[in-house]
Design a protein around this motif. Structure first.
Motif, short mmCIF file in Angstrom:
data_model
loop_
_atom_site.label_atom_id
_atom_site.label_comp_id
_atom_site.label_asym_id
_atom_site.label_seq_id
_atom_site.Cartn_x
_atom_site.Cartn_y
_atom_site.Cartn_z
N SER A 89 0.82 -1.22 0.00
CA SER A 89 0.00 0.00 0.00
C SER A 89 0.86 1.26 0.00
N MET A 90 2.02 1.21 0.65
CA MET A 90 2.93 2.36 0.69
C MET A 90 4.37 1.86 0.56
N PRO A 91 4.76 1.41 -0.64
CA PRO A 91 6.02 0.70 -0.81
C PRO A 91 7.28 1.53 -0.57
N ASN A 92 7.25 2.81 -0.85
CA ASN A 92 8.47 3.61 -0.76
C ASN A 92 8.65 4.31 0.58
N GLN A 93 7.70 4.13 1.47
CA GLN A 93 7.83 4.75 2.79
C GLN A 93 8.98 4.09 3.54
N LYS A 94 9.78 4.90 4.22
CA LYS A 94 10.89 4.37 5.01
C LYS A 94 10.35 3.93 6.37
N VAL A 95 10.82 2.79 6.83
CA VAL A 95 10.37 2.25 8.11
C VAL A 95 11.58 1.69 8.86
N LYS A 96 11.53 1.80 10.16
CA LYS A 96 12.62 1.30 10.99
C LYS A 96 12.33 -0.14 11.36
N TRP A 97 13.28 -1.01 11.08
CA TRP A 97 13.14 -2.43 11.42
C TRP A 97 14.42 -2.83 12.14
N LEU A 98 14.26 -3.26 13.39
CA LEU A 98 15.39 -3.56 14.27
C LEU A 98 16.28 -2.32 14.34
N ILE A 99 17.44 -2.34 13.72
CA ILE A 99 18.31 -1.15 13.76
C ILE A 99 18.47 -0.51 12.39
N PHE A 100 17.77 -1.04 11.38
CA PHE A 100 17.90 -0.58 10.00
C PHE A 100 16.70 0.26 9.59
N THR A 101 16.95 1.23 8.72
CA THR A 101 15.87 1.97 8.07
C THR A 101 15.80 1.46 6.63
N VAL A 102 14.66 0.87 6.29
CA VAL A 102 14.52 0.22 4.98
C VAL A 102 13.22 0.68 4.33
N PRO A 103 13.13 0.54 3.00
CA PRO A 103 11.83 0.80 2.35
C PRO A 103 10.81 -0.24 2.82
N TYR A 104 9.57 0.18 2.94
CA TYR A 104 8.52 -0.68 3.50
C TYR A 104 8.36 -1.98 2.70
N TRP A 105 8.54 -1.92 1.37
CA TRP A 105 8.30 -3.09 0.54
C TRP A 105 9.28 -4.22 0.85
N THR A 106 10.44 -3.91 1.45
CA THR A 106 11.43 -4.95 1.76
C THR A 106 11.17 -5.64 3.09
N LEU A 107 10.29 -5.10 3.90
CA LEU A 107 10.10 -5.62 5.25
C LEU A 107 9.64 -7.08 5.31
N PRO A 108 8.64 -7.52 4.51
CA PRO A 108 8.27 -8.94 4.59
C PRO A 108 9.43 -9.87 4.24
N TYR A 109 10.24 -9.45 3.29
CA TYR A 109 11.36 -10.28 2.87
C TYR A 109 12.48 -10.25 3.91
N GLY A 110 12.68 -9.11 4.56
CA GLY A 110 13.66 -9.03 5.64
C GLY A 110 13.27 -9.90 6.82
N LEU A 111 11.98 -9.90 7.14
CA LEU A 111 11.49 -10.76 8.23
C LEU A 111 11.69 -12.23 7.87
N MET A 112 11.44 -12.58 6.62
CA MET A 112 11.65 -13.95 6.17
C MET A 112 13.13 -14.32 6.25
N ALA A 113 14.00 -13.43 5.80
CA ALA A 113 15.44 -13.70 5.84
C ALA A 113 15.95 -13.87 7.26
N SER A 114 15.45 -13.03 8.18
CA SER A 114 15.91 -13.16 9.57
C SER A 114 15.44 -14.47 10.19
N ASP A 115 14.24 -14.92 9.86
CA ASP A 115 13.77 -16.21 10.38
C ASP A 115 14.57 -17.38 9.80
N VAL A 116 14.91 -17.29 8.52
CA VAL A 116 15.73 -18.35 7.90
C VAL A 116 17.11 -18.39 8.54
N LEU A 117 17.70 -17.23 8.78
CA LEU A 117 19.02 -17.19 9.41
C LEU A 117 18.98 -17.70 10.85
#
Length: 194
Positions: A89-117
């Motif tokens: 819905s808002m892909p280019n909005q910047k969002v803070k995840w853990l200690i990183f500031t990332v575009p919102y569209w990357t957040l589901p994939y970042g969560l997936m990557a952290s769980d895999v790791l």
């Protein structure tokens, strides 16, 4: 277990499978936080009635998907689907995840990557992939399909909107009070007189 749901009429099973976050741990706390944070964001963005419809549809989709992939619980998939719909819905909005500031569209994939790791196993990505697929089904039929000329069939029923959304209740109260104010007032007649 779809057999117990359909033939044993154990209709609560999909709802409990959507609510079970796993044994208490740091991951459990993070999932509970994500559920609260992204669930409330989605509700604020789309309204309570639409959010309830979203949750019911996600439980339905994920019950089917999880049965095919032998996933007994899918709360993580529900969280990822919420996150996917918000991030689309808002892909280019910047969002803070853990200690990183990332575009919102990357957040589901970042969560997936952290769980895999954390799990050290690629199979930990499956709940996230199912969540992204079911969230995309909702997002496509709610946002993209109507823009292409299709009908938006994911509209909550009017009784749910009136019951759950405060704005809709206030608008109906305002329309009733406006109708009462606009009616013609006259002297009236006494009862029993002609």
């Amino acid at each position: 277990d779809p057999i117990r749901v359909m033939y044993g009429l154990e209709l609560w099973r999909p709802f409990t499978a959507a609510c079970f976050l796993g044994p208490p741990s740091i991951g459990w706390l993070m999932n509970a936080y994500y559920l609260f944070e992204y669930g409330s964001s989605l509700e604020r963005a789309f309204g309570t009635a639409q959010h309830l419809l979203f949750l019911l549809l996600q439980i339905g989709f994920l019950s089917v998907f999880s049965a095919f992939f032998a996933q007994p619980f899918f709360a993580q998939s529900v969280i990822t689907s919420m996150l996917h719909v918000l991030s689309r819905s808002m892909p280019n909005q910047k969002v803070k995840w853990l200690i990183f500031t990332v575009p919102y569209w990357t957040l589901p994939y970042g969560l997936m990557a952290s769980d895999v790791l954390q799990a050290g196993n690629a199979a930990a990505a499956l709940p996230h992939v199912l969540g992204i697929l079911s969230g995309h089904l909702f997002f496509f039929h709610k946002n993209i399909w109507p823009k292409l000329g299709g009908e938006d069939w994911l509209v909550p029923p009017d009784f749910l909107v009136r019951r759950l959304d405060a704005d809709a209740r206030n608008k109906s109260k305002d329309s009733i009070s406006a109708a009462l104010k606009s009616r013609k007032k006259g002297k009236g007649k006494k009862l029993g007189s002609s």
